[in-house]
Design a protein around this motif. Sequence first.
Motif, PDB file in Angstrom:
ATOM      1  N   SER A 158       0.888  -1.162  -0.110  1.00 29.53           N
ATOM      2  CA  SER A 158      -0.090   0.150  -0.156  1.00 29.53           C
ATOM      3  C   SER A 158       0.928   0.844   0.093  1.00 29.53           C
ATOM      4  O   SER A 158       0.678   1.968  -0.843  1.00 29.53           O
ATOM      5  N   ASP A 159       1.943   1.491   0.749  1.00 32.81           N
ATOM      6  CA  ASP A 159       2.508   2.516   1.093  1.00 32.81           C
ATOM      7  C   ASP A 159       3.684   2.637  -0.212  1.00 32.81           C
ATOM      8  O   ASP A 159       3.652   3.514  -0.941  1.00 32.81           O
ATOM      9  N   LEU A 160       3.992   1.690  -0.966  1.00 31.94           N
ATOM     10  CA  LEU A 160       4.426   1.427  -2.454  1.00 31.94           C
ATOM     11  C   LEU A 160       3.125   2.331  -3.447  1.00 31.94           C
ATOM     12  O   LEU A 160       4.034   2.767  -4.305  1.00 31.94           O
ATOM     13  N   SER A 161       2.659   1.551  -3.430  1.00 29.34           N
ATOM     14  CA  SER A 161       1.381   2.248  -4.513  1.00 29.34           C
ATOM     15  C   SER A 161       1.216   3.480  -4.172  1.00 29.34           C
ATOM     16  O   SER A 161       0.705   4.712  -5.261  1.00 29.34           O
ATOM     17  N   GLY A 162       1.357   4.366  -2.636  1.00 31.75           N
ATOM     18  CA  GLY A 162       1.027   5.339  -2.331  1.00 31.75           C
ATOM     19  C   GLY A 162       1.802   6.322  -3.141  1.00 31.75           C
ATOM     20  O   GLY A 162       2.148   7.112  -3.879  1.00 31.75           O
ATOM     21  N   LEU A 163       3.453   5.666  -3.024  1.00 30.52           N
ATOM     22  CA  LEU A 163       4.892   6.434  -3.345  1.00 30.52           C
ATOM     23  C   LEU A 163       4.558   6.573  -5.446  1.00 30.52           C
ATOM     24  O   LEU A 163       4.527   7.241  -5.547  1.00 30.52           O
ATOM     25  N   TYR A 164       4.245   5.408  -5.703  1.00 29.48           N
ATOM     26  CA  TYR A 164       3.475   4.967  -7.328  1.00 29.48           C
ATOM     27  C   TYR A 164       2.718   6.605  -7.685  1.00 29.48           C
ATOM     28  O   TYR A 164       3.269   7.534  -8.936  1.00 29.48           O
ATOM     29  N   ASP A 165       1.697   7.071  -7.150  1.00 31.99           N
ATOM     30  CA  ASP A 165       0.546   7.633  -7.710  1.00 31.99           C
ATOM     31  C   ASP A 165       1.784   8.956  -6.927  1.00 31.99           C
ATOM     32  O   ASP A 165       0.900   9.854  -8.519  1.00 31.99           O
ATOM     33  N   SER A 166       2.597   9.200  -6.871  1.00 30.08           N
ATOM     34  CA  SER A 166       2.808  10.687  -6.030  1.00 30.08           C
ATOM     35  C   SER A 166       3.580  11.004  -7.238  1.00 30.08           C
ATOM     36  O   SER A 166       3.604  11.741  -7.844  1.00 30.08           O
ATOM     37  N   LEU A 167       4.100   9.833  -7.368  1.00 30.48           N
ATOM     38  CA  LEU A 167       5.902   9.190  -8.601  1.00 30.48           C
ATOM     39  C   LEU A 167       4.839  10.254  -9.501  1.00 30.48           C
ATOM     40  O   LEU A 167       5.145  11.398 -10.749  1.00 30.48           O
ATOM     41  N   ASN A 168       4.049   9.541  -9.733  1.00 33.86           N
ATOM     42  CA  ASN A 168       3.154   9.416 -11.366  1.00 33.86           C
ATOM     43  C   ASN A 168       2.547  11.177 -11.688  1.00 33.86           C
ATOM     44  O   ASN A 168       2.829  12.065 -12.730  1.00 33.86           O
ATOM     45  N   SER A 169       2.026  11.479 -10.182  1.00 33.47           N
ATOM     46  CA  SER A 169       1.669  13.298 -10.402  1.00 33.47           C
ATOM     47  C   SER A 169       2.574  13.763 -10.402  1.00 33.47           C
ATOM     48  O   SER A 169       2.524  14.869 -10.544  1.00 33.47           O
ATOM     49  N   GLY A 170       3.962  13.735 -10.366  1.00 32.29           N
ATOM     50  CA  GLY A 170       4.695  15.151 -10.211  1.00 32.29           C
ATOM     51  C   GLY A 170       5.011  15.491  -8.815  1.00 32.29           C
ATOM     52  O   GLY A 170       5.980  16.852  -8.622  1.00 32.29           O
ATOM     53  N   ASN A 171       3.775  15.419  -7.723  1.00 28.38           N
ATOM     54  CA  ASN A 171       4.402  15.396  -6.709  1.00 28.38           C
ATOM     55  C   ASN A 171       5.179  14.331  -5.484  1.00 28.38           C
ATOM     56  O   ASN A 171       5.030  13.922  -4.617  1.00 28.38           O
ATOM     57  N   CYS A 172       6.687  14.481  -6.095  1.00 26.42           N
ATOM     58  CA  CYS A 172       7.325  13.002  -5.477  1.00 26.42           C
ATOM     59  C   CYS A 172       8.814  13.898  -5.038  1.00 26.42           C
ATOM     60  O   CYS A 172       9.409  14.066  -5.617  1.00 26.42           O
ATOM     61  N   ASP A 173       9.155  13.761  -3.830  1.00 23.06           N
ATOM     62  CA  ASP A 173      10.053  14.493  -3.138  1.00 23.06           C
ATOM     63  C   ASP A 173      11.655  12.979  -4.119  1.00 23.06           C
ATOM     64  O   ASP A 173      10.919  12.651  -3.569  1.00 23.06           O
ATOM     65  N   GLY A 174      11.967  13.629  -4.408  1.00 22.11           N
ATOM     66  CA  GLY A 174      13.876  13.193  -4.203  1.00 22.11           C
ATOM     67  C   GLY A 174      14.268  12.719  -5.427  1.00 22.11           C
ATOM     68  O   GLY A 174      14.257  11.109  -5.570  1.00 22.11           O
ATOM     69  N   LYS A 175      12.373  12.746  -6.233  1.00 21.09           N
ATOM     70  CA  LYS A 175      13.077  11.796  -7.489  1.00 21.09           C
ATOM     71  C   LYS A 175      14.281  11.520  -8.327  1.00 21.09           C
ATOM     72  O   LYS A 175      14.357  12.908  -8.031  1.00 21.09           O
ATOM     73  N   PHE A 176      14.713  11.334  -9.562  1.00 18.43           N
ATOM     74  CA  PHE A 176      15.416  11.066 -10.102  1.00 18.43           C
ATOM     75  C   PHE A 176      15.253  10.325 -11.347  1.00 18.43           C
ATOM     76  O   PHE A 176      14.766   9.285 -11.751  1.00 18.43           O
ATOM     77  N   GLU A 177      16.040  11.451 -12.596  1.00 17.92           N
ATOM     78  CA  GLU A 177      15.447  10.162 -14.165  1.00 17.92           C
ATOM     79  C   GLU A 177      16.435   8.960 -13.866  1.00 17.92           C
ATOM     80  O   GLU A 177      16.827   9.126 -14.057  1.00 17.92           O
ATOM     81  N   VAL A 178      15.115   8.913 -14.471  1.00 19.68           N
ATOM     82  CA  VAL A 178      16.098   7.040 -14.717  1.00 19.68           C
ATOM     83  C   VAL A 178      16.957   6.285 -15.473  1.00 19.68           C
ATOM     84  O   VAL A 178      16.671   7.205 -17.202  1.00 19.68           O
ATOM     85  N   ASP A 179      18.051   6.051 -15.806  1.00 19.32           N
ATOM     86  CA  ASP A 179      18.549   5.556 -16.515  1.00 19.32           C
ATOM     87  C   ASP A 179      19.384   3.981 -15.844  1.00 19.32           C
ATOM     88  O   ASP A 179      18.724   3.307 -15.367  1.00 19.32           O
ATOM     89  N   GLU A 180      18.301   3.453 -17.250  1.00 21.60           N
ATOM     90  CA  GLU A 180      18.220   1.956 -17.551  1.00 21.60           C
ATOM     91  C   GLU A 180      19.430   0.611 -17.097  1.00 21.60           C
ATOM     92  O   GLU A 180      19.720  -0.099 -16.387  1.00 21.60           O
ATOM     93  N   ASP A 181      20.827   2.199 -17.789  1.00 17.90           N
ATOM     94  CA  ASP A 181      21.413   1.240 -17.597  1.00 17.90           C
ATOM     95  C   ASP A 181      22.367   0.900 -15.975  1.00 17.90           C
ATOM     96  O   ASP A 181      23.014   0.337 -16.066  1.00 17.90           O
ATOM     97  N   LYS A 182      21.510   1.732 -15.121  1.00 22.54           N
ATOM     98  CA  LYS A 182      22.080   1.591 -13.568  1.00 22.54           C
ATOM     99  C   LYS A 182      21.359   0.468 -12.922  1.00 22.54           C
ATOM    100  O   LYS A 182      21.680   0.520 -11.792  1.00 22.54           O
ATOM    101  N   PHE A 183      20.173   0.266 -13.585  1.00 26.57           N
ATOM    102  CA  PHE A 183      19.303  -0.829 -12.807  1.00 26.57           C
ATOM    103  C   PHE A 183      19.681  -2.192 -13.251  1.00 26.57           C
ATOM    104  O   PHE A 183      20.658  -2.639 -14.474  1.00 26.57           O
ATOM    105  N   HIS A 184      19.981  -3.046 -12.236  1.00 28.20           N
ATOM    106  CA  HIS A 184      19.956  -4.805 -11.742  1.00 28.20           C
ATOM    107  C   HIS A 184      18.558  -4.921 -12.508  1.00 28.20           C
ATOM    108  O   HIS A 184      17.564  -4.554 -12.759  1.00 28.20           O
ATOM    109  N   SER A 185      18.303  -6.843 -12.365  1.00 29.54           N
ATOM    110  CA  SER A 185      16.904  -6.981 -12.448  1.00 29.54           C
ATOM    111  C   SER A 185      16.845  -6.611 -11.848  1.00 29.54           C
ATOM    112  O   SER A 185      17.088  -6.821 -10.615  1.00 29.54           O
ATOM    113  N   PRO A 186      15.314  -6.457 -11.827  1.00 28.02           N
ATOM    114  CA  PRO A 186      14.213  -6.423 -10.610  1.00 28.02           C
ATOM    115  C   PRO A 186      14.875  -7.447  -9.093  1.00 28.02           C
ATOM    116  O   PRO A 186      14.297  -6.809  -8.422  1.00 28.02           O
TER     117      PRO A 186
END
Length: 328
Positions: free
Chosen positions: A48-76
Motif C-alpha cells: 500500500s505504501d509503495l503504491s502510494g509512492l507510485y501515485d505521487s511519482l506519477n502525479s509529479g508531487n514526489c520529493d527525491g525523484k530522479f531521472e531513470v537511466d536503465e543502464d544503472k538498473f539490475h534485474s528486479p
Amino acid sequence: MKLGTLQNDSNLDGDLVVVSQDNKWAVKAGKIAPTMQLALENWEKVSSDLSGLYDSLNSGNCDGKFEVDEDKFHSPLPRAYQWADGSAYIHHIKLVRKARNAPLPETLETVPLMYQGGSDHFLTPKQDIPQIDFSHGTDFEGEVAVIVGDVPMGVSEDEAPRFIKLLMIVNDVSLRGLIPDELKAGFGFFHGKPPTAFAPFAVTPDELGDAWKGARLHLPLLVNYNDEFFGNADAGAMHFHFGQLISHAARTRPLKAGTIIGSGTVSNEDMERGSSCLAERRMLEKIHEGVIKTPFMKEGDKVKIEMHNAKNENIFGTIEQKVVKVDV
C-alpha cells in the motif's frame, strides 16, 4: 505499480525503487523496503505504501525523484531463492525436441515441463552475455515470468494466480550444444543454463489492464536480433497458464516469497510472427528449406527484448545484451 532495483556495489541485492508509469522517473523506496526481496516478504504490509509512492511519482508531487537511466538498473531481483522455468508453449516444445531428435513427452498437453535454474545471481538487463566456447551454441530465449509471494504446498491451479505479485520479461540464455548430452545423462539441465537476465522493471498485474486475463499476458514479445526484427510472438498463447505453472511448482513443496516462475520461450505457430529464440528459427529453416542457415550467437551478436502495451508504451524497459568472449 512499477518497481525496479538500482545496482549497488556494496549490496548484492541493490536498492528498491518505484518507477513512474512512463519509465522516466524513479524514487528510492528504502524507507518502506530497502530491497525487492524484503518488499516481497512483507508485501501485505508494504504494498500500500509503495503504491502510494507510485501515485505521487506519477502525479509529479514526489520529493527525491530522479531521472531513470536503465543502464544503472539490475534485474528486479538480482538474485532469488528460486527460479523455476516452465515450458508453457507447446509449439516451442515440439520444435526444440525435433531439433535434438528427442521424442515428445506423453504428457505434453497435461503436465507442464519445468526445470530449476541457477538463481544465485542474474545478469543485469544490459550486461554482456559471457561465452567461453562458441561450440556450446549460445542462444537467447524471450519469456515472461511472474514473482510470487508465499505459496502453500499443493495449491490448486485456480487459487495459484492470486499469489502473483509482479510480472517481468526474461532472456533465459541457453547453451544448445550442451543441453542434449546433459539430458541424456538423466539428471537435467546444469551447464546448459548459464545466468539469466530480466528487463529492469517489474509490474503488478493491475498495471497491465485488459492484457492480463486468464493468468496470461496477452501482448506480443518484441525480439530484435542484431538490430533486425526477429519476432513478435503473442505471449498470451500459453497452453499452460501461470496458475497451472505455479500449481505444478508447488505440488510437493511450498514456494517462498520471491520465487520466480517462467513461462518458457514465447512461441506461436504463425511463422509471420517470427520466433523468440534461435533454436526455433533453425528448426523452421530445416523443416521448410531443408537446411539450417542461422548460426547460434557469435561474439558481438546482440539481442533486444521488450514488450509494449496497446499505447506502444514500453512496459518493462529493455533487455539489450551482447555476446562477448571470455577466457577462463
